[in-house]
Motif scaffolding. Structure first.
Motif, PDB file in Angstrom:
ATOM      1  N   VAL B  17      17.187  -1.625   0.253  1.00 41.51           N
ATOM      2  CA  VAL B  17      16.439  -0.666   1.071  1.00 41.51           C
ATOM      3  C   VAL B  17      15.328  -0.047   0.223  1.00 41.51           C
ATOM      4  O   VAL B  17      15.488   0.171  -0.985  1.00 41.51           O
ATOM      5  CB  VAL B  17      17.362   0.439   1.656  1.00 41.51           C
ATOM      6  CG1 VAL B  17      17.929   1.348   0.564  1.00 41.51           C
ATOM      7  CG2 VAL B  17      16.623   1.265   2.705  1.00 41.51           C
ATOM      8  N   ILE B  18      14.199   0.195   0.888  1.00 36.08           N
ATOM      9  CA  ILE B  18      13.049   0.816   0.208  1.00 36.08           C
ATOM     10  C   ILE B  18      12.772   2.154   0.881  1.00 36.08           C
ATOM     11  O   ILE B  18      12.672   2.227   2.110  1.00 36.08           O
ATOM     12  CB  ILE B  18      11.817  -0.106   0.276  1.00 36.08           C
ATOM     13  CG1 ILE B  18      12.113  -1.414  -0.485  1.00 36.08           C
ATOM     14  CG2 ILE B  18      10.580   0.585  -0.297  1.00 36.08           C
ATOM     15  CD1 ILE B  18      11.156  -2.544  -0.164  1.00 36.08           C
ATOM     16  N   LEU B  19      12.658   3.194   0.079  1.00 37.55           N
ATOM     17  CA  LEU B  19      12.451   4.553   0.592  1.00 37.55           C
ATOM     18  C   LEU B  19      11.266   5.200  -0.114  1.00 37.55           C
ATOM     19  O   LEU B  19      10.883   4.787  -1.210  1.00 37.55           O
ATOM     20  CB  LEU B  19      13.703   5.410   0.321  1.00 37.55           C
ATOM     21  CG  LEU B  19      15.044   4.867   0.843  1.00 37.55           C
ATOM     22  CD1 LEU B  19      16.210   5.630   0.219  1.00 37.55           C
ATOM     23  CD2 LEU B  19      15.104   4.939   2.363  1.00 37.55           C
ATOM     24  N   THR B  20      10.732   6.226   0.518  1.00 33.08           N
ATOM     25  CA  THR B  20       9.619   6.954  -0.119  1.00 33.08           C
ATOM     26  C   THR B  20       9.675   8.422   0.280  1.00 33.08           C
ATOM     27  O   THR B  20      10.593   8.853   0.979  1.00 33.08           O
ATOM     28  CB  THR B  20       8.263   6.313   0.235  1.00 33.08           C
ATOM     29  OG1 THR B  20       7.242   6.920  -0.568  1.00 33.08           O
ATOM     30  CG2 THR B  20       7.903   6.509   1.714  1.00 33.08           C
ATOM     31  N   HIS B  21       8.682   9.195  -0.169  1.00 31.67           N
ATOM     32  CA  HIS B  21       8.759  10.649   0.048  1.00 31.67           C
ATOM     33  C   HIS B  21       8.478  11.045   1.498  1.00 31.67           C
ATOM     34  O   HIS B  21       7.854  10.308   2.241  1.00 31.67           O
ATOM     35  CB  HIS B  21       7.847  11.404  -0.922  1.00 31.67           C
ATOM     36  CG  HIS B  21       6.366  11.167  -0.734  1.00 31.67           C
ATOM     37  ND1 HIS B  21       5.631  11.711   0.286  1.00 31.67           N
ATOM     38  CD2 HIS B  21       5.485  10.436  -1.464  1.00 31.67           C
ATOM     39  CE1 HIS B  21       4.356  11.349   0.160  1.00 31.67           C
ATOM     40  NE2 HIS B  21       4.251  10.567  -0.879  1.00 31.67           N
ATOM     41  N   GLU B  22       8.960  12.216   1.862  1.00 33.92           N
ATOM     42  CA  GLU B  22       8.722  12.747   3.205  1.00 33.92           C
ATOM     43  C   GLU B  22       7.228  13.046   3.378  1.00 33.92           C
ATOM     44  O   GLU B  22       6.492  13.088   2.393  1.00 33.92           O
ATOM     45  CB  GLU B  22       9.581  14.002   3.431  1.00 33.92           C
ATOM     46  CG  GLU B  22       9.408  15.054   2.355  1.00 33.92           C
ATOM     47  CD  GLU B  22      10.449  16.167   2.424  1.00 33.92           C
ATOM     48  OE1 GLU B  22      10.181  17.233   1.857  1.00 33.92           O
ATOM     49  OE2 GLU B  22      11.527  15.945   3.041  1.00 33.92           O
ATOM     50  N   SER B  23       6.798  13.257   4.619  1.00 30.79           N
ATOM     51  CA  SER B  23       5.368  13.399   4.925  1.00 30.79           C
ATOM     52  C   SER B  23       4.579  12.316   4.194  1.00 30.79           C
ATOM     53  O   SER B  23       3.702  12.609   3.374  1.00 30.79           O
ATOM     54  CB  SER B  23       4.834  14.772   4.505  1.00 30.79           C
ATOM     55  OG  SER B  23       5.602  15.799   5.066  1.00 30.79           O
ATOM     56  N   PRO B  24       4.867  11.066   4.478  1.00 36.62           N
ATOM     57  CA  PRO B  24       4.289   9.984   3.679  1.00 36.62           C
ATOM     58  C   PRO B  24       2.768   9.881   3.828  1.00 36.62           C
ATOM     59  O   PRO B  24       2.225  10.079   4.913  1.00 36.62           O
ATOM     60  CB  PRO B  24       4.970   8.736   4.240  1.00 36.62           C
ATOM     61  CG  PRO B  24       5.341   9.097   5.629  1.00 36.62           C
ATOM     62  CD  PRO B  24       5.698  10.547   5.583  1.00 36.62           C
ATOM     63  N   ASP B  25       2.114   9.601   2.722  1.00 35.75           N
ATOM     64  CA  ASP B  25       0.672   9.379   2.722  1.00 35.75           C
ATOM     65  C   ASP B  25       0.408   7.885   2.533  1.00 35.75           C
ATOM     66  O   ASP B  25       1.339   7.068   2.588  1.00 35.75           O
ATOM     67  CB  ASP B  25       0.010  10.218   1.623  1.00 35.75           C
ATOM     68  CG  ASP B  25       0.650   9.966   0.262  1.00 35.75           C
ATOM     69  OD1 ASP B  25       1.371   8.965   0.104  1.00 35.75           O
ATOM     70  OD2 ASP B  25       0.427  10.777  -0.655  1.00 35.75           O
ATOM     71  N   GLY B  26      -0.837   7.540   2.285  1.00 39.20           N
ATOM     72  CA  GLY B  26      -1.198   6.127   2.171  1.00 39.20           C
ATOM     73  C   GLY B  26      -0.533   5.421   1.017  1.00 39.20           C
ATOM     74  O   GLY B  26      -0.175   4.242   1.110  1.00 39.20           O
ATOM     75  N   ASP B  27      -0.343   6.137  -0.083  1.00 43.08           N
ATOM     76  CA  ASP B  27       0.288   5.505  -1.240  1.00 43.08           C
ATOM     77  C   ASP B  27       1.787   5.303  -0.994  1.00 43.08           C
ATOM     78  O   ASP B  27       2.352   4.287  -1.407  1.00 43.08           O
ATOM     79  CB  ASP B  27       0.051   6.351  -2.499  1.00 43.08           C
ATOM     80  CG  ASP B  27       0.298   5.566  -3.797  1.00 43.08           C
ATOM     81  OD1 ASP B  27       0.157   4.331  -3.776  1.00 43.08           O
ATOM     82  OD2 ASP B  27       0.618   6.192  -4.818  1.00 43.08           O
ATOM     83  N   ALA B  28       2.413   6.249  -0.302  1.00 43.88           N
ATOM     84  CA  ALA B  28       3.846   6.138   0.017  1.00 43.88           C
ATOM     85  C   ALA B  28       4.080   4.929   0.933  1.00 43.88           C
ATOM     86  O   ALA B  28       4.941   4.085   0.669  1.00 43.88           O
ATOM     87  CB  ALA B  28       4.326   7.419   0.695  1.00 43.88           C
ATOM     88  N   VAL B  29       3.299   4.874   1.994  1.00 41.21           N
ATOM     89  CA  VAL B  29       3.438   3.795   2.968  1.00 41.21           C
ATOM     90  C   VAL B  29       3.031   2.453   2.350  1.00 41.21           C
ATOM     91  O   VAL B  29       3.745   1.450   2.468  1.00 41.21           O
ATOM     92  CB  VAL B  29       2.564   4.113   4.205  1.00 41.21           C
ATOM     93  CG1 VAL B  29       2.440   2.903   5.101  1.00 41.21           C
ATOM     94  CG2 VAL B  29       3.138   5.305   4.963  1.00 41.21           C
ATOM     95  N   GLY B  30       1.904   2.457   1.671  1.00 44.25           N
ATOM     96  CA  GLY B  30       1.413   1.222   1.048  1.00 44.25           C
ATOM     97  C   GLY B  30       2.384   0.685   0.007  1.00 44.25           C
ATOM     98  O   GLY B  30       2.672  -0.512  -0.038  1.00 44.25           O
ATOM     99  N   SER B  31       2.933   1.582  -0.811  1.00 48.56           N
ATOM    100  CA  SER B  31       3.895   1.167  -1.840  1.00 48.56           C
ATOM    101  C   SER B  31       5.161   0.597  -1.211  1.00 48.56           C
ATOM    102  O   SER B  31       5.716  -0.388  -1.691  1.00 48.56           O
ATOM    103  CB  SER B  31       4.313   2.356  -2.711  1.00 48.56           C
ATOM    104  OG  SER B  31       3.235   2.874  -3.418  1.00 48.56           O
TER     105      SER B  31
END
Lengths: 318, 318
Positions: B17-31
């Motif tokens: 599973v891949i997760l990222t920070h809340e209120s995602p920005d372009g780098d969060a989504v792109g990464s």
């Protein structure tokens, strides 16, 4: 090849002048100064004549050496950078009176008005052509020259955002970063800073902005009265045309700006893929690029708007 | 080295599973999406879980495969990208319950909360780290993966304009352009387009903008009432904080946005060199980067403004 001939001319000339288009932008100013650094790297000197120098470019090295005019009447060599035709060239009398002339440009509408012409419409900025020429001449790029070049590359690509950027644009940028060019600083100075007057004008033109033709056209204006009220200086209207362009669904952004006290407006058009605003501006005696062009149209706001919308509709309705 | 261990873990895991920070920005989504492409290139599959996905990133490839939650409770491997700590990680229960965890990030405040941590604060975007990892793994970048990577690089560098960009940023960009990534299109979609709601909000926050402390601080706000009136959706306030920052002389831009119906405001601060807004936000339980940080502060507009200005003044007065 042309570049070899250009090198010979520069090396032979004693008195060299560098000129660019009127209402100079970052690429015009950057190219002029970069060309001067290039001439100097070849052991020569050159005058740069720019009669209307925008304040926002005063951070560029050797800005203080730029002339408004010159006592020299007959230069051995005149070099025009970033200018599509003789008519748009500021102080073109120096070009006319020069013994030899060179044109270096990236406008596809360039009509090759020099004795030697090096025109590459595939380059997103004239400055990108100049860095290529410097490499060809074997000149190593100094931080100062690089700062001028980067200024043109950043401003003419809208900060690396327009179609037309190339892998070269990025590779040259990496190279310039390595020689110490401060790209964030240049960005900030040229595109990232709103003067207080520009901010006040932004407020006004946003409040007045109309979305026409089902939201495909954004229209707004500014008068000389506005400029007076906010104490606007040269260049304070820069970038205002892009505000409309960035609204979702807008295909053409129209920004008209009153010419001094006359009943005439300087028109700036910006467009999305598929709409050639250069063609529209040509109808009014102006010109430019497919996605960014300008013209001068006589009339009051309503009249100018009507004239423009009649032509723009032909594109947005199709 | 860590990257070799990361490679081993990916190759050994079945459920990733891949997760990222809340209120995602372009780098969060792109990464997140780039990491998924990377896992797939290694012959594995991965779920990407992003509960609040901003509309402006819907153009990214495989957006439609992103999950809000998952039926899998115990993943073999959880990979956190672009997130500084466990608390900020959206859906962090999947991370907590995973057998093995990996953290890949570029925040200097990262507290290394994974079993394996690959953190490089010198990278201007987490996506720039990922392209380096892909190279190390010998994965050739596809146009799809490149589009995700470019999205993070463009948005986290403000379109190549912030301090922290490196020659690598530009060289990778040249490479991505060559594999067919449409940089102007990504720019337009992520940073160059204002939704109509965003445009209406822009109008309002510009009208309300105050220049405080001798013009060193720009302050403006937005309420939930505003959002309702302009039919704002998630992400429609993006970029508004930069408007104040770009005004000449402004050192700190403050943009506060009401949190739902509460008497509380989400604070976004942006600053120029020399003022560490991350330190200011830490005082209110928030955090971020030196020049871009956020926090949540209880109170009405005046109260929040007062609390903030008290701290900001300590910096602008010095």
């Amino acid at each position: 090849m042309t570049l070899d001939e250009i090198l010979v001319e520069i090396k032979q000339a004693e008195k060299i002048v560098i000129l660019t288009h009127e209402s100079p932008d970052g690429d015009a100013v950057g190219s002029s100064l970069a060309m001067k650094f290039m001439v100097e790297a070849l052991g020569k000197k050159a005058d740069v004549i720019i009669p209307e120098y925008p304040r926002c470019f005063c951070f560029l090295p050797t800005t203080d050496e730029i002339k408004i005019q010159s006592e020299v009447q007959n230069y051995d060599l005149a070099i025009s950078v970033d200018c599509a035709n003789f008519k748009r060239l500021a102080k073109n009398e120096y070009f006319e009176n020069a013994k030899k002339t060179i044109v270096i440009d990236h406008h596809s509408s360039n009509n090759m008005f020099g004795d030697l012409n090096y025109v590459n419409p595939a380059s997103p900025a004239c400055c990108e052509i100049l860095i290529g020429i410097a490499e060809y001449f074997g000149i190593s790029i100094s931080k100062e020259m690089g700062t001028c070049i980067m200024t043109g590359m950043i401003t003419d690509t809208g900060g690396f955002r327009y179609m037309g950027i190339t892998p070269d644009t990025f590779e040259y940028s990496a190279e310039l970063l390595r020689v110490g060019v401060d790209i964030p600083e240049i960005y900030k100075k040229t595109m990232g800073t709103k003067t207080k007057a520009n901010f006040e004008l932004t407020k006004r033109i946003i409040d007045r902005m109309e979305l026409l033709e089902d939201g495909k056209v954004a229209f707004t204006y500014m008068t000389t009265q506005d400029e007076k009220e906010v104490n606007a200086e040269m260049g304070d209207h820069e970038g205002l045309v892009n505000i409309g362009k960035d609204i979702e669904g807008v295909l053409v952004s129209v920004f008209i700006r009153q010419k001094e006290e006359e009943e005439a407006y300087k028109v700036s058009l910006r467009s999305e893929d598929g709409i050639n605003v250069s063609d529209i501006c040509l109808l009014f005696g102006g010109g430019g690029h497919a996605r960014a062009a300008g013209a001068l149209i006589q009339g009051n706001i309503e009249q100018v708007k009507e004239k423009l919308m009649k032509e723009i509709k032909k594109w947005t309705e199709s």
